[in-house]
Design an enzyme around this catalytic site. Sequence first.
Site, PDB file in Angstrom:
ATOM      1  CG  ASP A   1      19.508  96.059  20.125  1.00 40.42           C
ATOM      2  OD1 ASP A   1      20.037  95.004  20.521  1.00 40.42           O
ATOM      3  OD2 ASP A   1      20.106  96.906  19.441  1.00 40.42           O
TER       4      ASP A   1
ATOM      5  CG  ASP B   1      22.578 102.215  26.535  1.00 42.55           C
ATOM      6  OD1 ASP B   1      22.701 101.074  27.028  1.00 42.55           O
ATOM      7  OD2 ASP B   1      23.533 102.992  26.411  1.00 42.55           O
TER       8      ASP B   1
ATOM      9  N   GLY C   1      16.348  88.599  18.436  1.00 42.27           N
ATOM     10  CA  GLY C   1      14.961  88.288  18.760  1.00 42.27           C
ATOM     11  C   GLY C   1      14.628  86.821  18.900  1.00 42.27           C
ATOM     12  N   GLY C   2      15.623  85.940  18.801  1.00 39.44           N
ATOM     13  CA  GLY C   2      15.346  84.516  18.928  1.00 39.44           C
ATOM     14  C   GLY C   2      14.794  84.138  20.291  1.00 39.44           C
TER      15      GLY C   2
ATOM     16  CB  ALA D   1      19.129  92.577  18.584  1.00 44.21           C
TER      17      ALA D   1
ATOM     18  CB  CYS E   1      27.333  83.371  23.590  1.00 45.37           C
ATOM     19  SG  CYS E   1      27.769  84.979  22.916  1.00 45.37           S
TER      20      CYS E   1
ATOM     21  CB  CYS F   1      20.837  92.660  25.584  1.00 48.06           C
ATOM     22  SG  CYS F   1      21.433  93.729  26.923  1.00 48.06           S
TER      23      CYS F   1
END
Length: 357
Positions: free
Chosen positions: A80, A107, A60-61, A58, A274, A56
Amino acid sequence: MFKASKGVAVEMIERVYELPAFHGLLEGKIFLQNLPSIVTARVLDPHPGERILDMCAAPGGKTTAIAVLMQDKGEVVALDRTHNKVLDILNLAAEMRLTCIKAYKLDALKCLLSDRPAVISPHLHGESLGQDTANQPCISEALSEKSLFSGAELSSKQSYLMTQALDCFKKTVGGGHTYRSKALERKEARKAKNGPGRGQTNGGRAVNAMGFVPKTFDRVLLDAPCSALGLRPRLFAGEETLEGLRRHGAYQRKLFDQAVQLVRPGGVLVYSTCTINPGENEALVRYALDTYNFLSLTPQDPKIGGPGLVGGSDVFDGHGFRCWLRKGEEHLVQRFDPSGPLDTIGFFIAKFKVEHV
């Protein structure tokens, strides 16, 4: 803000920190990232030459951080399910001059190829198809040559589809001309008349992937979609319900079921969120260890966050009692508290060693 008939609005009239805006500054040289996100990439501990999956990915960090740690040697596959987000990953990789990142639209719940037809990689036999490949309906950059045939028995139906795809591949590359279907021509004519359309952007196209053969990645990062209760500021956090938190946990377990099958024996799987909700963090770890006996928690380096939560609760997912960590396991995970001394967002990291039977 415009839909609510009443409520509380917050106006920022003074900066908390006197820092200039970094947008557009030193592009390709600097990338701002939260401390727990930086720690996550280092906990994954990628090595040059390895094959890594960011399920997952995005925006992209973490993907680019992984590529940097690999010294841009090897392969980082970033996924993504949204077209524009895939392009954002590719644009960030290009900005940072990273060439080992391959981003696809897929997905994450459909990562496994085992129950779907095999597809052809444009890199087969070292061929490079360029940008025109994205317009060919028969070809997808879903698999690298390494994952296409390793350990997978093709059924007769899959073999038939493989033959068809190879024929289409030869028409596209080997025959010296490009096959273009009438349907594709009509679609492009409409696009030229009406513009790119919603969810599309000019200047690029995200390539669809069909999935990957099990046990073909050295390391997998599952930075799962979550309730995001660790982010700050979070003015709409009160909108989450017990049922919503339960659905987050169920969705993450499905993602984990995919991720664990993609790691090769002896590989590493890192799970992160997070959120501060134990139902999406410690409860997921408990599910993983109880469901897959070939998984084990492994120490993390660097270890900056605090310990995980031991015990359990019948509150956080709104659906019966769910166990968290057991005594002795709490120091093998990292929990970042947004009210803690490190002054970070709320975050959770668990690292698993995968020993398939």
